[in-house]
Enzyme design. Sequence first.
Site, PDB file in Angstrom:
ATOM      1  N   THR A   3     103.411  62.110 -14.337  1.00 33.34           N
ATOM      2  CA  THR A   3     104.162  60.871 -14.144  1.00 33.34           C
ATOM      3  C   THR A   3     104.224  60.023 -15.421  1.00 33.34           C
ATOM      4  O   THR A   3     103.319  60.106 -16.258  1.00 33.34           O
ATOM      5  CB  THR A   3     103.488  60.057 -13.023  1.00 33.34           C
ATOM      6  OG1 THR A   3     104.016  58.742 -13.006  1.00 33.34           O
ATOM      7  CG2 THR A   3     101.977  59.930 -13.231  1.00 33.34           C
ATOM      8  N   ASP A   4     105.229  59.176 -15.514  1.00 34.55           N
ATOM      9  CA  ASP A   4     105.319  58.262 -16.656  1.00 34.55           C
ATOM     10  C   ASP A   4     104.225  57.192 -16.603  1.00 34.55           C
ATOM     11  O   ASP A   4     103.981  56.498 -17.588  1.00 34.55           O
ATOM     12  CB  ASP A   4     106.704  57.598 -16.723  1.00 34.55           C
ATOM     13  CG  ASP A   4     107.077  56.809 -15.480  1.00 34.55           C
ATOM     14  OD1 ASP A   4     106.294  56.780 -14.515  1.00 34.55           O
ATOM     15  OD2 ASP A   4     108.178  56.210 -15.471  1.00 34.55           O
ATOM     16  N   GLU A   5     103.572  57.058 -15.430  1.00 30.85           N
ATOM     17  CA  GLU A   5     102.554  56.002 -15.293  1.00 30.85           C
ATOM     18  C   GLU A   5     101.330  56.246 -16.168  1.00 30.85           C
ATOM     19  O   GLU A   5     100.523  55.340 -16.356  1.00 30.85           O
ATOM     20  CB  GLU A   5     102.111  55.891 -13.831  1.00 30.85           C
ATOM     21  CG  GLU A   5     103.229  55.458 -12.934  1.00 30.85           C
ATOM     22  CD  GLU A   5     102.750  55.005 -11.568  1.00 30.85           C
ATOM     23  OE1 GLU A   5     101.536  54.784 -11.407  1.00 30.85           O
ATOM     24  OE2 GLU A   5     103.586  54.884 -10.677  1.00 30.85           O
ATOM     25  N   TYR A  24      95.306  55.827  -9.263  1.00 28.60           N
ATOM     26  CA  TYR A  24      96.243  56.965  -9.216  1.00 28.60           C
ATOM     27  C   TYR A  24      96.622  57.437 -10.617  1.00 28.60           C
ATOM     28  O   TYR A  24      96.445  58.605 -10.966  1.00 28.60           O
ATOM     29  CB  TYR A  24      97.502  56.584  -8.424  1.00 28.60           C
ATOM     30  CG  TYR A  24      98.684  57.496  -8.700  1.00 28.60           C
ATOM     31  CD1 TYR A  24      98.677  58.824  -8.281  1.00 28.60           C
ATOM     32  CD2 TYR A  24      99.814  57.039  -9.398  1.00 28.60           C
ATOM     33  CE1 TYR A  24      99.758  59.673  -8.542  1.00 28.60           C
ATOM     34  CE2 TYR A  24     100.888  57.876  -9.663  1.00 28.60           C
ATOM     35  CZ  TYR A  24     100.857  59.192  -9.239  1.00 28.60           C
ATOM     36  OH  TYR A  24     101.913  60.028  -9.513  1.00 28.60           O
ATOM     37  N   LYS A  84      95.982  60.979 -12.786  1.00 29.23           N
ATOM     38  CA  LYS A  84      97.061  61.831 -13.312  1.00 29.23           C
ATOM     39  C   LYS A  84      96.892  62.006 -14.829  1.00 29.23           C
ATOM     40  O   LYS A  84      97.080  63.100 -15.363  1.00 29.23           O
ATOM     41  CB  LYS A  84      98.439  61.221 -13.008  1.00 29.23           C
ATOM     42  CG  LYS A  84      98.843  61.230 -11.556  1.00 29.23           C
ATOM     43  CD  LYS A  84      98.982  62.613 -10.942  1.00 29.23           C
ATOM     44  CE  LYS A  84     100.161  63.400 -11.462  1.00 29.23           C
ATOM     45  NZ  LYS A  84     100.348  64.682 -10.724  1.00 29.23           N
TER      46      LYS A  84
HETATM   47  P1  NAD Z   1     103.938  63.502  -2.032  1.00 31.13           P
HETATM   48  O1  NAD Z   1     102.784  62.616  -1.737  1.00 31.13           O
HETATM   49  O2  NAD Z   1     105.227  63.276  -1.300  1.00 31.13           O
HETATM   50  O3  NAD Z   1     103.533  65.023  -1.774  1.00 31.13           O
HETATM   51  C1  NAD Z   1     102.313  65.563  -2.161  1.00 31.13           C
HETATM   52  C2  NAD Z   1     102.173  66.950  -1.537  1.00 31.13           C
HETATM   53  O4  NAD Z   1     100.951  67.521  -2.003  1.00 31.13           O
HETATM   54  C3  NAD Z   1     102.091  66.924   0.004  1.00 31.13           C
HETATM   55  O5  NAD Z   1     102.862  67.968   0.545  1.00 31.13           O
HETATM   56  C4  NAD Z   1     100.615  67.138   0.288  1.00 31.13           C
HETATM   57  O6  NAD Z   1     100.355  67.760   1.537  1.00 31.13           O
HETATM   58  C5  NAD Z   1     100.214  68.026  -0.888  1.00 31.13           C
HETATM   59  N1  NAD Z   1      98.774  67.921  -1.216  1.00 31.13           N
HETATM   60  C6  NAD Z   1      98.069  66.780  -1.421  1.00 31.13           C
HETATM   61  N2  NAD Z   1      96.787  67.080  -1.694  1.00 31.13           N
HETATM   62  C7  NAD Z   1      96.685  68.447  -1.679  1.00 31.13           C
HETATM   63  C8  NAD Z   1      95.626  69.356  -1.913  1.00 31.13           C
HETATM   64  N3  NAD Z   1      94.402  68.928  -2.211  1.00 31.13           N
HETATM   65  N4  NAD Z   1      95.891  70.672  -1.842  1.00 31.13           N
HETATM   66  C9  NAD Z   1      97.141  71.111  -1.544  1.00 31.13           C
HETATM   67  N5  NAD Z   1      98.178  70.299  -1.296  1.00 31.13           N
HETATM   68  C10 NAD Z   1      97.952  68.977  -1.366  1.00 31.13           C
HETATM   69  O7  NAD Z   1     104.140  63.428  -3.596  1.00 31.13           O
HETATM   70  P2  NAD Z   1     105.483  63.418  -4.452  1.00 31.13           P
HETATM   71  O8  NAD Z   1     105.988  62.036  -4.537  1.00 31.13           O
HETATM   72  O9  NAD Z   1     106.355  64.505  -3.972  1.00 31.13           O
HETATM   73  O10 NAD Z   1     104.898  63.788  -5.896  1.00 31.13           O
HETATM   74  C11 NAD Z   1     104.729  65.147  -6.290  1.00 31.13           C
HETATM   75  C12 NAD Z   1     104.196  65.194  -7.696  1.00 31.13           C
HETATM   76  O11 NAD Z   1     105.096  64.553  -8.580  1.00 31.13           O
HETATM   77  C13 NAD Z   1     102.851  64.491  -7.885  1.00 31.13           C
HETATM   78  O12 NAD Z   1     102.070  65.255  -8.768  1.00 31.13           O
HETATM   79  C14 NAD Z   1     103.225  63.162  -8.501  1.00 31.13           C
HETATM   80  O13 NAD Z   1     102.166  62.654  -9.289  1.00 31.13           O
HETATM   81  C15 NAD Z   1     104.404  63.561  -9.339  1.00 31.13           C
HETATM   82  N6  NAD Z   1     105.382  62.501  -9.609  1.00 31.13           N
HETATM   83  C16 NAD Z   1     105.886  61.751  -8.596  1.00 31.13           C
HETATM   84  C17 NAD Z   1     106.868  60.794  -8.851  1.00 31.13           C
HETATM   85  C18 NAD Z   1     107.474  59.959  -7.745  1.00 31.13           C
HETATM   86  O14 NAD Z   1     108.295  59.107  -8.029  1.00 31.13           O
HETATM   87  N7  NAD Z   1     107.129  60.164  -6.481  1.00 31.13           N
HETATM   88  C19 NAD Z   1     107.300  60.613 -10.165  1.00 31.13           C
HETATM   89  C20 NAD Z   1     106.742  61.383 -11.194  1.00 31.13           C
HETATM   90  C21 NAD Z   1     105.787  62.338 -10.892  1.00 31.13           C
HETATM   91  O1  DAU Z   2     106.711  56.211 -12.048  1.00 28.78           O
HETATM   92  C1  DAU Z   2     106.413  57.344 -11.294  1.00 28.78           C
HETATM   93  C2  DAU Z   2     105.619  56.949 -10.074  1.00 28.78           C
HETATM   94  O2  DAU Z   2     106.507  56.292  -9.185  1.00 28.78           O
HETATM   95  C3  DAU Z   2     104.957  58.143  -9.405  1.00 28.78           C
HETATM   96  O3  DAU Z   2     103.991  58.680 -10.266  1.00 28.78           O
HETATM   97  C4  DAU Z   2     104.288  57.743  -8.088  1.00 28.78           C
HETATM   98  O4  DAU Z   2     103.809  58.905  -7.432  1.00 28.78           O
HETATM   99  C5  DAU Z   2     105.322  57.061  -7.223  1.00 28.78           C
HETATM  100  O5  DAU Z   2     104.722  56.609  -6.022  1.00 28.78           O
HETATM  101  C6  DAU Z   2     105.963  55.885  -7.963  1.00 28.78           C
HETATM  102  O6  DAU Z   2     104.985  54.825  -8.188  1.00 28.78           O
HETATM  103  P1  DAU Z   2     105.335  53.278  -7.951  1.00 28.78           P
HETATM  104  O7  DAU Z   2     104.081  52.554  -7.694  1.00 28.78           O
HETATM  105  O8  DAU Z   2     106.246  52.788  -9.006  1.00 28.78           O
HETATM  106  O9  DAU Z   2     106.227  53.439  -6.594  1.00 28.78           O
HETATM  107  P2  DAU Z   2     106.261  52.621  -5.220  1.00 28.78           P
HETATM  108  O10 DAU Z   2     107.376  53.206  -4.416  1.00 28.78           O
HETATM  109  O11 DAU Z   2     104.937  52.514  -4.573  1.00 28.78           O
HETATM  110  O12 DAU Z   2     106.679  51.164  -5.703  1.00 28.78           O
HETATM  111  C7  DAU Z   2     107.834  50.921  -6.483  1.00 28.78           C
HETATM  112  C8  DAU Z   2     107.857  49.452  -6.858  1.00 28.78           C
HETATM  113  O13 DAU Z   2     108.099  48.667  -5.682  1.00 28.78           O
HETATM  114  C9  DAU Z   2     106.538  48.931  -7.410  1.00 28.78           C
HETATM  115  O14 DAU Z   2     106.821  47.966  -8.414  1.00 28.78           O
HETATM  116  C10 DAU Z   2     105.865  48.243  -6.225  1.00 28.78           C
HETATM  117  C11 DAU Z   2     107.039  47.733  -5.437  1.00 28.78           C
HETATM  118  N1  DAU Z   2     106.884  47.668  -3.944  1.00 28.78           N
HETATM  119  C12 DAU Z   2     106.416  48.768  -3.308  1.00 28.78           C
HETATM  120  C13 DAU Z   2     106.309  48.794  -1.936  1.00 28.78           C
HETATM  121  C14 DAU Z   2     105.796  49.993  -1.190  1.00 28.78           C
HETATM  122  C15 DAU Z   2     107.295  46.531  -3.269  1.00 28.78           C
HETATM  123  O15 DAU Z   2     107.730  45.526  -3.842  1.00 28.78           O
HETATM  124  N2  DAU Z   2     107.195  46.561  -1.896  1.00 28.78           N
HETATM  125  C16 DAU Z   2     106.730  47.619  -1.196  1.00 28.78           C
HETATM  126  O16 DAU Z   2     106.688  47.564   0.042  1.00 28.78           O
END
Ligand code: NAD
Ligand code: DAU
Length: 435
Positions: free
Chosen positions: A224-226, A251, A255
């Site tokens: 992630t960019d975080e 988190y 990562k």
């Molecule tokens: P998600 O939470 O929707 O899905 C995670 C999946 O991993 C689920 O299917 C869960 O069952 C599985 N999992 C969790 N723990 C496990 C374990 N110990 N063993 C096997 N499976 C397990 O997550 P997502 O939003 O789809 O993110 C996927 C990946 O992308 C992550 O690595 C996250 O850090 C990265 N990522 C997410 C975002 C975003 O915006 N959501 C952005 C950049 C990177």
């Molecule tokens: O940047 C990549 C990341 O983006 C991934 O690595 C993470 O897995 C993914 O969850 C996401 O992280 P954020 O914390 O940015 O996403 P989230 O959807 O939780 O929140 C987005 C923004 O919205 C953040 O500034 C917090 C805010 N927020 C979130 C929730 C759930 C609100 O204002 N209200 C809300 O109810």
Amino acid sequence: MTEHNHDHDHEGHEHITLVDEQGNETLYEILLTVDGQEEFGKNYVLLYPAGIPEDEDVELQAYSYVENAEGTEGDLQQIETDAEWDMIEEVFNTFMAEELFTPHNIIVTGGCGFIGSNFVHYVYNNHPDVHVTVLDALTYAGNLENIKGILGDRVEFVHGNICDAELLDKIVPGHDAIVHYAAESHNDNSIANPEPFLKTNVEGTFRLLEAARKYDVRYHHVSTDEVYGDLALDDPAKFTEQTPYHPSSPYSSTKASSDLLVRAWHRTFGIRATISNCSNNYGPFQHVEKFIPRQITNILEGLRPKLYGNGENVRDWIHTDDHSTGVWTILTKGRLGETYLIGANGERNNITVLRDILTVMGKSPDDFDWVKDRPGHDRRYAIDSTKLQTELGWKPTHTDFQKGLEQTIKWYTDNRAWWEPAKAATEAKYKQQGQ
Ligand code: NAD
Ligand code: DAU
């Protein structure tokens, strides 16, 4: 042309400094050495100018040399004949072709989650010669429904944990790549209880790296960019591959730790690994705990959307489909040991996104509640994906955020059965946290 200062940098790249007739020095990286002894009695080097930004067109330099007494390149000479050029070109083309990785049997961890399942669909739809084994523990965030329609000969499901080394010993042999998505992915959960994040994100990555090492399997790490922390709201800068790591939340720190493990396993054990760091994803199948689906489903349930803090925080949105093509591009064309940032220039602050959602759904743009801010809340993320675009030729295709948002709203409206089972428990948890 003379040569001096032949050395290696900290990533193991070999460098040479060339001095021209005017005494100007240029540092080059040795891209390739070509053995032409048998045919021409000489060897050859192909050189790439070091430290040149990835987006600049550069001309490769080629020279011949006769090995000196120390076994290194002696003076570099101009290449004289067409036959030598033809031979070098042939070797170079073979080298480039070998650089492309063509997987046939891959493991996708976390393939039942939001982004992992999108990647599994992408591979299924676009690469019919690739078999996918999905390894997923089906935590609260995993849903087998996400891939149910494509399970069969080409997509197989293994229910299991990435921390289970014995299970990895059973399933990894015979595969040619691991694409690692599985993670605990939600910042708010990591603040409420960090422990599962340490377990899955750090130990899980360690186990997979050990399996990749043991069975010599190509490894791609989805991150992630975080990991780079945050940027000021008025800072014109964006994150690049050179930005120092500075994670803020439990988190993002797990990562970041996992990324560092990958780098160390590549350097120390020679694991064939790449890393991608992507910005905020949106699209169908995202868990209702995350910002966009939470607000859409709140409105659909007759609840008021919830905005943290002052709503000014900026996220850089990318459609999940574009993340999947980015990961595939890096897996197949990326240089080993390299990190690539994935992003689509989608910066928006939270209040703008929320007001767009409210407007599209026929509500007043002020029809939401301000709630308690997230502790340590990152202000702004922004990705510069120049390296991925220029070096590997990737481009995002969902560049109209408004259109993507409308399609996402429609998907949640049409697929209540998918998200309803998780909604009440998610909101109860938020209520407890004052959010
Ligand atoms: P998600 O939470 O929707 O899905 C995670 C999946 O991993 C689920 O299917 C869960 O069952 C599985 N999992 C969790 N723990 C496990 C374990 N110990 N063993 C096997 N499976 C397990 O997550 P997502 O939003 O789809 O993110 C996927 C990946 O992308 C992550 O690595 C996250 O850090 C990265 N990522 C997410 C975002 C975003 O915006 N959501 C952005 C950049 C990177
Ligand atoms: O940047 C990549 C990341 O983006 C991934 O690595 C993470 O897995 C993914 O969850 C996401 O992280 P954020 O914390 O940015 O996403 P989230 O959807 O939780 O929140 C987005 C923004 O919205 C953040 O500034 C917090 C805010 N927020 C979130 C929730 C759930 C609100 O204002 N209200 C809300 O109810």
